[in-house]
Design a protein around this motif. Structure first.
Motif, PDB file in Angstrom:
ATOM      1  N   THR A 114       6.050   0.964  -3.230  1.00  0.00           N
ATOM      2  CA  THR A 114       7.187   0.029  -3.223  1.00  0.00           C
ATOM      3  C   THR A 114       7.383  -0.488  -1.801  1.00  0.00           C
ATOM      4  OG1 THR A 114       8.789   1.819  -2.834  1.00  0.00           O
ATOM      5  CG2 THR A 114       8.362   1.180  -5.129  1.00  0.00           C
ATOM      6  N   LEU A 115       8.066  -1.616  -1.691  1.00  0.00           N
ATOM      7  CA  LEU A 115       8.317  -2.171  -0.372  1.00  0.00           C
ATOM      8  C   LEU A 115       9.121  -1.187   0.475  1.00  0.00           C
ATOM      9  CD1 LEU A 115       7.898  -4.537   1.501  1.00  0.00           C
ATOM     10  CD2 LEU A 115       9.997  -5.560   0.582  1.00  0.00           C
ATOM     11  N   ALA A 116      10.067  -0.487  -0.138  1.00  0.00           N
ATOM     12  CA  ALA A 116      10.869   0.488   0.606  1.00  0.00           C
ATOM     13  C   ALA A 116       9.989   1.555   1.247  1.00  0.00           C
ATOM     14  CB  ALA A 116      11.895   1.132  -0.318  1.00  0.00           C
ATOM     15  N   ALA A 117       8.968   1.999   0.538  1.00  0.00           N
ATOM     16  CA  ALA A 117       8.069   3.022   1.073  1.00  0.00           C
ATOM     17  C   ALA A 117       7.259   2.488   2.248  1.00  0.00           C
ATOM     18  CB  ALA A 117       7.137   3.522  -0.025  1.00  0.00           C
ATOM     19  N   PHE A 118       6.805   1.242   2.158  1.00  0.00           N
ATOM     20  CA  PHE A 118       6.023   0.666   3.260  1.00  0.00           C
ATOM     21  C   PHE A 118       6.913   0.367   4.470  1.00  0.00           C
ATOM     22  CE2 PHE A 118       3.330  -0.407  -0.440  1.00  0.00           C
ATOM     23  CZ  PHE A 118       2.184   0.277  -0.045  1.00  0.00           C
ATOM     24  N   VAL A 119       8.118  -0.121   4.211  1.00  0.00           N
ATOM     25  CA  VAL A 119       9.053  -0.392   5.310  1.00  0.00           C
ATOM     26  C   VAL A 119       9.347   0.892   6.072  1.00  0.00           C
ATOM     27  CG1 VAL A 119      11.450  -1.020   5.832  1.00  0.00           C
ATOM     28  CG2 VAL A 119      10.091  -2.450   4.287  1.00  0.00           C
ATOM     29  N   HIS A 120       9.572   1.977   5.348  1.00  0.00           N
ATOM     30  CA  HIS A 120       9.885   3.257   5.986  1.00  0.00           C
ATOM     31  C   HIS A 120       8.729   3.707   6.872  1.00  0.00           C
ATOM     32  CE1 HIS A 120      12.541   6.799   6.072  1.00  0.00           C
ATOM     33  NE2 HIS A 120      11.423   7.495   6.233  1.00  0.00           N
ATOM     34  N   ALA A 121       7.508   3.563   6.380  1.00  0.00           N
ATOM     35  CA  ALA A 121       6.339   3.966   7.174  1.00  0.00           C
ATOM     36  C   ALA A 121       6.229   3.128   8.438  1.00  0.00           C
ATOM     37  CB  ALA A 121       5.074   3.841   6.329  1.00  0.00           C
ATOM     38  N   ALA A 122       6.408   1.820   8.298  1.00  0.00           N
ATOM     39  CA  ALA A 122       6.295   0.939   9.467  1.00  0.00           C
ATOM     40  C   ALA A 122       7.360   1.254  10.506  1.00  0.00           C
ATOM     41  CB  ALA A 122       6.393  -0.520   9.024  1.00  0.00           C
ATOM     42  N   ARG A 123       8.581   1.514  10.057  1.00  0.00           N
ATOM     43  CA  ARG A 123       9.665   1.843  10.992  1.00  0.00           C
ATOM     44  C   ARG A 123       9.413   3.161  11.711  1.00  0.00           C
ATOM     45  NH1 ARG A 123      14.868  -0.028   7.256  1.00  0.00           N
ATOM     46  NH2 ARG A 123      14.652  -2.275   7.680  1.00  0.00           N
ATOM     47  N   ALA A 124       8.656   4.037  11.066  1.00  0.00           N
ATOM     48  CA  ALA A 124       8.336   5.331  11.683  1.00  0.00           C
ATOM     49  C   ALA A 124       7.111   5.237  12.592  1.00  0.00           C
ATOM     50  CB  ALA A 124       8.096   6.378  10.605  1.00  0.00           C
ATOM     51  N   GLY A 125       6.537   4.043  12.721  1.00  0.00           N
ATOM     52  CA  GLY A 125       5.434   3.847  13.657  1.00  0.00           C
ATOM     53  C   GLY A 125       4.048   3.790  13.064  1.00  0.00           C
ATOM     54  N   ALA A 126       3.935   3.702  11.735  1.00  0.00           N
ATOM     55  CA  ALA A 126       2.607   3.670  11.115  1.00  0.00           C
ATOM     56  C   ALA A 126       1.808   2.461  11.588  1.00  0.00           C
ATOM     57  CB  ALA A 126       2.739   3.647   9.596  1.00  0.00           C
ATOM     58  N   ARG A 127       0.532   2.692  11.826  1.00  0.00           N
ATOM     59  CA  ARG A 127      -0.386   1.605  12.150  1.00  0.00           C
ATOM     60  C   ARG A 127      -1.357   1.326  11.011  1.00  0.00           C
ATOM     61  NH1 ARG A 127      -2.044   2.991  18.439  1.00  0.00           N
ATOM     62  NH2 ARG A 127       0.081   3.394  19.181  1.00  0.00           N
ATOM     63  N   PHE A 128      -1.398   2.256  10.055  1.00  0.00           N
ATOM     64  CA  PHE A 128      -2.260   2.097   8.887  1.00  0.00           C
ATOM     65  C   PHE A 128      -1.459   2.440   7.637  1.00  0.00           C
ATOM     66  CE2 PHE A 128      -5.040   3.467  12.365  1.00  0.00           C
ATOM     67  CZ  PHE A 128      -6.009   2.467  12.357  1.00  0.00           C
ATOM     68  N   ALA A 129      -1.660   1.661   6.584  1.00  0.00           N
ATOM     69  CA  ALA A 129      -1.062   1.972   5.287  1.00  0.00           C
ATOM     70  C   ALA A 129      -2.066   1.595   4.204  1.00  0.00           C
ATOM     71  CB  ALA A 129       0.248   1.221   5.084  1.00  0.00           C
ATOM     72  N   GLU A 130      -1.920   2.221   3.055  1.00  0.00           N
ATOM     73  CA  GLU A 130      -2.801   1.941   1.916  1.00  0.00           C
ATOM     74  C   GLU A 130      -1.957   1.610   0.706  1.00  0.00           C
ATOM     75  OE1 GLU A 130      -4.804   3.334  -1.887  1.00  0.00           O
ATOM     76  OE2 GLU A 130      -2.980   4.054  -0.893  1.00  0.00           O
ATOM     77  N   CYS A 131      -2.368   0.577  -0.030  1.00  0.00           N
ATOM     78  CA  CYS A 131      -1.716   0.238  -1.290  1.00  0.00           C
ATOM     79  C   CYS A 131      -2.785   0.106  -2.371  1.00  0.00           C
ATOM     80  CB  CYS A 131      -0.913  -1.065  -1.176  1.00  0.00           C
ATOM     81  SG  CYS A 131      -1.916  -2.570  -1.084  1.00  0.00           S
ATOM     82  N   ASP A 132      -2.343   0.149  -3.622  1.00  0.00           N
ATOM     83  CA  ASP A 132      -3.240  -0.031  -4.769  1.00  0.00           C
ATOM     84  C   ASP A 132      -2.809  -1.275  -5.526  1.00  0.00           C
ATOM     85  OD1 ASP A 132      -4.480   2.829  -4.722  1.00  0.00           O
ATOM     86  OD2 ASP A 132      -2.325   3.167  -4.721  1.00  0.00           O
ATOM     87  N   ILE A 133      -3.783  -1.991  -6.092  1.00  0.00           N
ATOM     88  CA  ILE A 133      -3.399  -3.136  -6.915  1.00  0.00           C
ATOM     89  C   ILE A 133      -4.058  -3.079  -8.288  1.00  0.00           C
ATOM     90  CG2 ILE A 133      -2.832  -4.664  -4.998  1.00  0.00           C
ATOM     91  CD1 ILE A 133      -5.505  -6.085  -5.453  1.00  0.00           C
ATOM     92  N   GLN A 134      -3.248  -3.426  -9.278  1.00  0.00           N
ATOM     93  CA  GLN A 134      -3.676  -3.693 -10.637  1.00  0.00           C
ATOM     94  C   GLN A 134      -3.352  -5.155 -10.935  1.00  0.00           C
ATOM     95  OE1 GLN A 134      -5.148  -1.517 -12.720  1.00  0.00           O
ATOM     96  NE2 GLN A 134      -4.633   0.519 -11.942  1.00  0.00           N
ATOM     97  N   PHE A 135      -3.906  -5.685 -12.022  1.00  0.00           N
ATOM     98  CA  PHE A 135      -3.660  -7.074 -12.391  1.00  0.00           C
ATOM     99  C   PHE A 135      -2.938  -7.147 -13.729  1.00  0.00           C
ATOM    100  CE2 PHE A 135      -7.089  -7.280  -9.388  1.00  0.00           C
ATOM    101  CZ  PHE A 135      -6.897  -8.470  -8.698  1.00  0.00           C
ATOM    102  N   THR A 136      -1.868  -7.944 -13.771  1.00  0.00           N
ATOM    103  CA  THR A 136      -1.133  -8.154 -15.021  1.00  0.00           C
ATOM    104  C   THR A 136      -1.979  -8.961 -15.988  1.00  0.00           C
ATOM    105  OG1 THR A 136      -0.171 -10.266 -14.353  1.00  0.00           O
ATOM    106  CG2 THR A 136       0.989  -8.258 -13.657  1.00  0.00           C
ATOM    107  N   CYS A 137      -1.437  -9.204 -17.184  1.00  0.00           N
ATOM    108  CA  CYS A 137      -2.194  -9.985 -18.165  1.00  0.00           C
ATOM    109  C   CYS A 137      -2.410 -11.425 -17.707  1.00  0.00           C
ATOM    110  CB  CYS A 137      -1.530  -9.942 -19.539  1.00  0.00           C
ATOM    111  SG  CYS A 137       0.049 -10.798 -19.654  1.00  0.00           S
ATOM    112  N   GLU A 138      -1.512 -11.912 -16.814  1.00  0.00           N
ATOM    113  CA  GLU A 138      -1.697 -13.268 -16.266  1.00  0.00           C
ATOM    114  C   GLU A 138      -2.563 -13.246 -15.012  1.00  0.00           C
ATOM    115  OE1 GLU A 138       2.974 -12.980 -16.211  1.00  0.00           O
ATOM    116  OE2 GLU A 138       1.297 -11.577 -15.911  1.00  0.00           O
TER     117      GLU A 138
END
Length: 234
Positions: free
Chosen positions: A26-50
């Motif tokens: 979630t954006l909240a999770a990424f924002v928290h990491a960035a505010r804590a000084g993260a320089r690397f983050a990983e996300c996963d993507i799936q595709f909706t029916c559209e």
């Protein structure tokens, strides 16, 4: 142990963001990491029916929303957003990338889950990613996947940095920049380094284990708890 003399942010990857900030991916999770000084983050993507890329690890909402009946690939964005809303705000890749523009210090590993290959060829997947990933942001992104063919198509069509999530024996044929693998496979680090590939290990939530892996020359360590781990390692 050269890593250990550095800021932990130079080798810790906020795996799906930081769980201290909110639900994974979630954006909240990424924002928290960035505010804590993260320089690397990983996300996963799936595709909706559209074929809209959304930031989710699983192809169903069973684990996160207790909705095993909803398959991401068979459901439109609107319905997925409503289904997720009691637990968290569903994040699209577009929205995540818009936020990322304001985080120049952050490198994002975008993991393309291979479920999409049941519907589309690797070449078409790469075409979709070429539309979704702005060319002027590619220097901040690394496209990764378990699927070698997806990685090869992205390397050809996007020219971006890539990484292989080593869960299968089908390696990409193209040159990769990173490999990610379970932390039990440290014996393979030297061989990957000999090929000029950086090694990330997952998923580590113990500072003692992280220190041991760094001593074995891992380049990156993925953790669910970036803020906590960073404080303990520092």
């Amino acid at each position: 142990m050269g890593h250990m003399a550095n800021n932990p942010a130079t080798y810790l990857v906020a795996h799906r963001g930081d769980r201290a900030g909110g639900v994974e991916n979630t954006l909240a999770a990424f924002v928290h990491a960035a505010r804590a000084g993260a320089r690397f983050a990983e996300c996963d993507i799936q595709f909706t029916c559209e074929l809209i890329p959304v930031v989710l690890h699983d192809n169903t909402l069973g684990r996160l929303c207790d909705r095993e009946d909803l398959c991401v690939g068979d459901t439109d964005l609107s319905a997925l957003t409503v289904a997720c809303s009691p637990r968290f705000e569903l994040l699209t890749l577009k929205a995540l990338l818009q936020w990322l523009r304001k985080q120049p210090q952050l490198t994002l590993f975008v993991e393309v889950k291979p479920d999409i290959l049941h519907r589309l060829s690797p070449t078409v997947v790469a075409d979709l990613l070429a539309e979704a990933l702005p060319a002027d942001q590619l220097q901040q992104l690394v496209v990764i996947s378990e699927s070698g063919p997806i990685i090869d198509a992205c390397k050809t069509q996007l020219g971006c940095r890539t990484g292989w999530v080593s869960e299968t024996a089908h390696q990409p044929e193209s040159v990769i920049d990173y490999v990610f693998m379970p932390y039990s496979r440290t014996a393979e680090i030297e061989a990957w380094h000999a090929r000029g590939v950086k090694v990330g290990l997952y998923t580590i939530n113990s500072p003692d284990l992280a220190s041991a892996l760094l001593a074995q020359h891992a380049d990156l360590v993925e953790t669910d708890h970036f803020t906590h781990m960073s404080a303990l390692l520092a």
